[in-house]
Design a protein around this motif. Structure first.
Motif, PDB file in Angstrom:
ATOM      1  N   LEU A  71       0.817  -1.219   0.000  1.00 36.19           N
ATOM      2  CA  LEU A  71       0.000   0.000   0.000  1.00 36.19           C
ATOM      3  C   LEU A  71       0.851   1.270   0.000  1.00 36.19           C
ATOM      4  O   LEU A  71       0.322   2.372  -0.037  1.00 36.19           O
ATOM      5  N   ASN A  72       2.171   1.093   0.039  1.00 36.52           N
ATOM      6  CA  ASN A  72       3.118   2.209  -0.021  1.00 36.52           C
ATOM      7  C   ASN A  72       2.901   3.263   1.058  1.00 36.52           C
ATOM      8  O   ASN A  72       3.040   4.461   0.818  1.00 36.52           O
ATOM      9  N   LEU A  73       2.559   2.808   2.261  1.00 39.29           N
ATOM     10  CA  LEU A  73       2.404   3.731   3.373  1.00 39.29           C
ATOM     11  C   LEU A  73       3.779   4.094   3.930  1.00 39.29           C
ATOM     12  O   LEU A  73       4.729   3.323   3.812  1.00 39.29           O
ATOM     13  N   HIS A  74       3.837   5.258   4.558  1.00 37.82           N
ATOM     14  CA  HIS A  74       5.063   5.703   5.215  1.00 37.82           C
ATOM     15  C   HIS A  74       4.962   5.533   6.735  1.00 37.82           C
ATOM     16  O   HIS A  74       5.959   5.250   7.395  1.00 37.82           O
ATOM     17  N   LYS A  75       3.740   5.689   7.268  1.00 34.91           N
ATOM     18  CA  LYS A  75       3.542   5.639   8.714  1.00 34.91           C
ATOM     19  C   LYS A  75       2.258   4.879   9.016  1.00 34.91           C
ATOM     20  O   LYS A  75       1.246   5.069   8.348  1.00 34.91           O
ATOM     21  N   ILE A  76       2.324   4.040  10.038  1.00 34.67           N
ATOM     22  CA  ILE A  76       1.148   3.296  10.489  1.00 34.67           C
ATOM     23  C   ILE A  76       0.985   3.562  11.981  1.00 34.67           C
ATOM     24  O   ILE A  76       1.947   3.422  12.748  1.00 34.67           O
ATOM     25  N   LYS A  77      -0.236   3.953  12.367  1.00 33.35           N
ATOM     26  CA  LYS A  77      -0.527   4.305  13.761  1.00 33.35           C
ATOM     27  C   LYS A  77      -1.391   3.229  14.406  1.00 33.35           C
ATOM     28  O   LYS A  77      -2.115   2.512  13.720  1.00 33.35           O
ATOM     29  N   LEU A  78      -1.304   3.161  15.711  1.00 39.45           N
ATOM     30  CA  LEU A  78      -2.077   2.188  16.479  1.00 39.45           C
ATOM     31  C   LEU A  78      -2.504   2.857  17.783  1.00 39.45           C
ATOM     32  O   LEU A  78      -1.669   3.422  18.488  1.00 39.45           O
ATOM     33  N   LEU A  79      -3.798   2.823  18.071  1.00 40.19           N
ATOM     34  CA  LEU A  79      -4.333   3.327  19.337  1.00 40.19           C
ATOM     35  C   LEU A  79      -4.666   2.149  20.228  1.00 40.19           C
ATOM     36  O   LEU A  79      -5.322   1.204  19.784  1.00 40.19           O
ATOM     37  N   ALA A  80      -4.244   2.222  21.473  1.00 33.81           N
ATOM     38  CA  ALA A  80      -4.571   1.169  22.437  1.00 33.81           C
ATOM     39  C   ALA A  80      -4.991   1.836  23.744  1.00 33.81           C
ATOM     40  O   ALA A  80      -4.296   2.731  24.233  1.00 33.81           O
ATOM     41  N   GLU A  81      -6.127   1.394  24.281  1.00 33.69           N
ATOM     42  CA  GLU A  81      -6.512   1.906  25.587  1.00 33.69           C
ATOM     43  C   GLU A  81      -5.370   1.642  26.556  1.00 33.69           C
ATOM     44  O   GLU A  81      -4.758   0.566  26.542  1.00 33.69           O
ATOM     45  N   GLN A  82      -5.101   2.603  27.409  1.00 36.93           N
ATOM     46  CA  GLN A  82      -3.988   2.452  28.344  1.00 36.93           C
ATOM     47  C   GLN A  82      -4.144   1.216  29.221  1.00 36.93           C
ATOM     48  O   GLN A  82      -3.162   0.565  29.562  1.00 36.93           O
ATOM     49  N   VAL A  83      -5.376   0.858  29.571  1.00 35.88           N
ATOM     50  CA  VAL A  83      -5.599  -0.290  30.453  1.00 35.88           C
ATOM     51  C   VAL A  83      -5.572  -1.631  29.714  1.00 35.88           C
ATOM     52  O   VAL A  83      -5.591  -2.677  30.345  1.00 35.88           O
ATOM     53  N   ASN A  84      -5.512  -1.599  28.379  1.00 32.67           N
ATOM     54  CA  ASN A  84      -5.495  -2.832  27.595  1.00 32.67           C
ATOM     55  C   ASN A  84      -4.038  -3.299  27.457  1.00 32.67           C
ATOM     56  O   ASN A  84      -3.361  -3.039  26.473  1.00 32.67           O
ATOM     57  N   GLN A  85      -3.579  -3.995  28.485  1.00 34.34           N
ATOM     58  CA  GLN A  85      -2.174  -4.408  28.541  1.00 34.34           C
ATOM     59  C   GLN A  85      -1.772  -5.281  27.362  1.00 34.34           C
ATOM     60  O   GLN A  85      -0.672  -5.142  26.825  1.00 34.34           O
ATOM     61  N   ALA A  86      -2.656  -6.171  26.938  1.00 37.86           N
ATOM     62  CA  ALA A  86      -2.325  -7.074  25.834  1.00 37.86           C
ATOM     63  C   ALA A  86      -2.094  -6.304  24.541  1.00 37.86           C
ATOM     64  O   ALA A  86      -1.123  -6.556  23.818  1.00 37.86           O
ATOM     65  N   SER A  87      -2.965  -5.346  24.250  1.00 38.22           N
ATOM     66  CA  SER A  87      -2.830  -4.573  23.016  1.00 38.22           C
ATOM     67  C   SER A  87      -1.579  -3.698  23.045  1.00 38.22           C
ATOM     68  O   SER A  87      -0.870  -3.574  22.047  1.00 38.22           O
ATOM     69  N   ASN A  88      -1.287  -3.101  24.184  1.00 38.22           N
ATOM     70  CA  ASN A  88      -0.065  -2.308  24.322  1.00 38.22           C
ATOM     71  C   ASN A  88       1.168  -3.191  24.123  1.00 38.22           C
ATOM     72  O   ASN A  88       2.130  -2.787  23.460  1.00 38.22           O
ATOM     73  N   ALA A  89       1.137  -4.397  24.670  1.00 37.40           N
ATOM     74  CA  ALA A  89       2.276  -5.313  24.543  1.00 37.40           C
ATOM     75  C   ALA A  89       2.502  -5.720  23.086  1.00 37.40           C
ATOM     76  O   ALA A  89       3.650  -5.781  22.627  1.00 37.40           O
ATOM     77  N   VAL A  90       1.421  -5.977  22.357  1.00 38.25           N
ATOM     78  CA  VAL A  90       1.548  -6.355  20.945  1.00 38.25           C
ATOM     79  C   VAL A  90       2.207  -5.217  20.168  1.00 38.25           C
ATOM     80  O   VAL A  90       3.142  -5.446  19.395  1.00 38.25           O
ATOM     81  N   ALA A  91       1.753  -3.997  20.382  1.00 37.96           N
ATOM     82  CA  ALA A  91       2.329  -2.839  19.679  1.00 37.96           C
ATOM     83  C   ALA A  91       3.830  -2.743  19.948  1.00 37.96           C
ATOM     84  O   ALA A  91       4.629  -2.554  19.021  1.00 37.96           O
ATOM     85  N   GLN A  92       4.209  -2.889  21.199  1.00 33.44           N
ATOM     86  CA  GLN A  92       5.616  -2.758  21.572  1.00 33.44           C
ATOM     87  C   GLN A  92       6.463  -3.901  21.010  1.00 33.44           C
ATOM     88  O   GLN A  92       7.583  -3.668  20.532  1.00 33.44           O
ATOM     89  N   LYS A  93       5.939  -5.126  21.027  1.00 38.20           N
ATOM     90  CA  LYS A  93       6.686  -6.282  20.504  1.00 38.20           C
ATOM     91  C   LYS A  93       7.026  -6.126  19.028  1.00 38.20           C
ATOM     92  O   LYS A  93       8.070  -6.583  18.572  1.00 38.20           O
ATOM     93  N   VAL A  94       6.104  -5.507  18.281  1.00 37.71           N
ATOM     94  CA  VAL A  94       6.287  -5.382  16.842  1.00 37.71           C
ATOM     95  C   VAL A  94       7.163  -4.179  16.482  1.00 37.71           C
ATOM     96  O   VAL A  94       7.605  -4.060  15.345  1.00 37.71           O
TER      97      VAL A  94
END
Length: 166
Positions: A115-138
């Motif tokens: 898709l030739n994107l330059h930037k990809i954003k991700l919003l995660a609720e602060q209390v959603n530890q699993a979603s925050n962890a996935v973002a950081q791992k990647v």
């Protein structure tokens, strides 16, 4: 595990996972309580196909053992500024095994390489530890914290804004 472009044929399997995981999904997803039937899910998948045809969305089912068990997408695709946002969910019985981390890595390849994107954003609720962890791992980097950004489970929640640049 594989990603398969969104298809209304997956409605029953996805709805089954929504039902099994509803209490958890309702905590973090605005649609967690409002998807009430297979028909609701099928209508949503059909809507997604239309948005994909307009190049506003890239959406896939997460498939394990031939069964759709969650979804991942790039939405708010902006071809001019070359950025998009990530959304995802996964049935509870498949969580905690690295499935979403693998899916997100594949999605980044699609976003940057196809898709030739330059930037990809991700919003995660602060209390959603699993979603925050996935973002950081990647490899997503925390860019900021947004007050009252996400409305779910009957109230507003603060969110962490992550991003990754090609």
């Amino acid at each position: 595990m594989k990603l398969r472009l969104v298809d209304p044929k997956d409605a029953e399997s996805l709805y089954d996972q929504i039902e099994k995981t509803r209490p958890q999904l309702a905590k973090f997803m605005p649609w967690g309580d409002s998807t009430k039937s297979v028909e609701d899910e099928r209508a949503f998948l059909t809507y997604c196909q239309g948005r994909m045809e307009e190049n506003k969305l890239w959406n896939a089912s997460i498939v394990i053992d031939g069964k759709a068990v969650g979804m991942i997408d790039l939405h708010n695709i902006d071809p001019d500024d070359q950025h998009a946002e990530v959304g995802y969910w996964l049935g509870g019985e498949y969580q905690g095994n690295g499935v979403m981390t693998d899916c997100l890595q594949k999605l980044l390849e699609i976003g940057f390489d196809e898709l030739n994107l330059h930037k990809i954003k991700l919003l995660a609720e602060q209390v959603n530890q699993a979603s925050n962890a996935v973002a950081q791992k990647v490899g997503f980097i925390l860019e900021g914290q947004l007050k009252d950004e996400i409305y779910s489970n009957g109230k507003f929640h603060d969110a962490n804004l992550y991003a990754i640049v090609k």
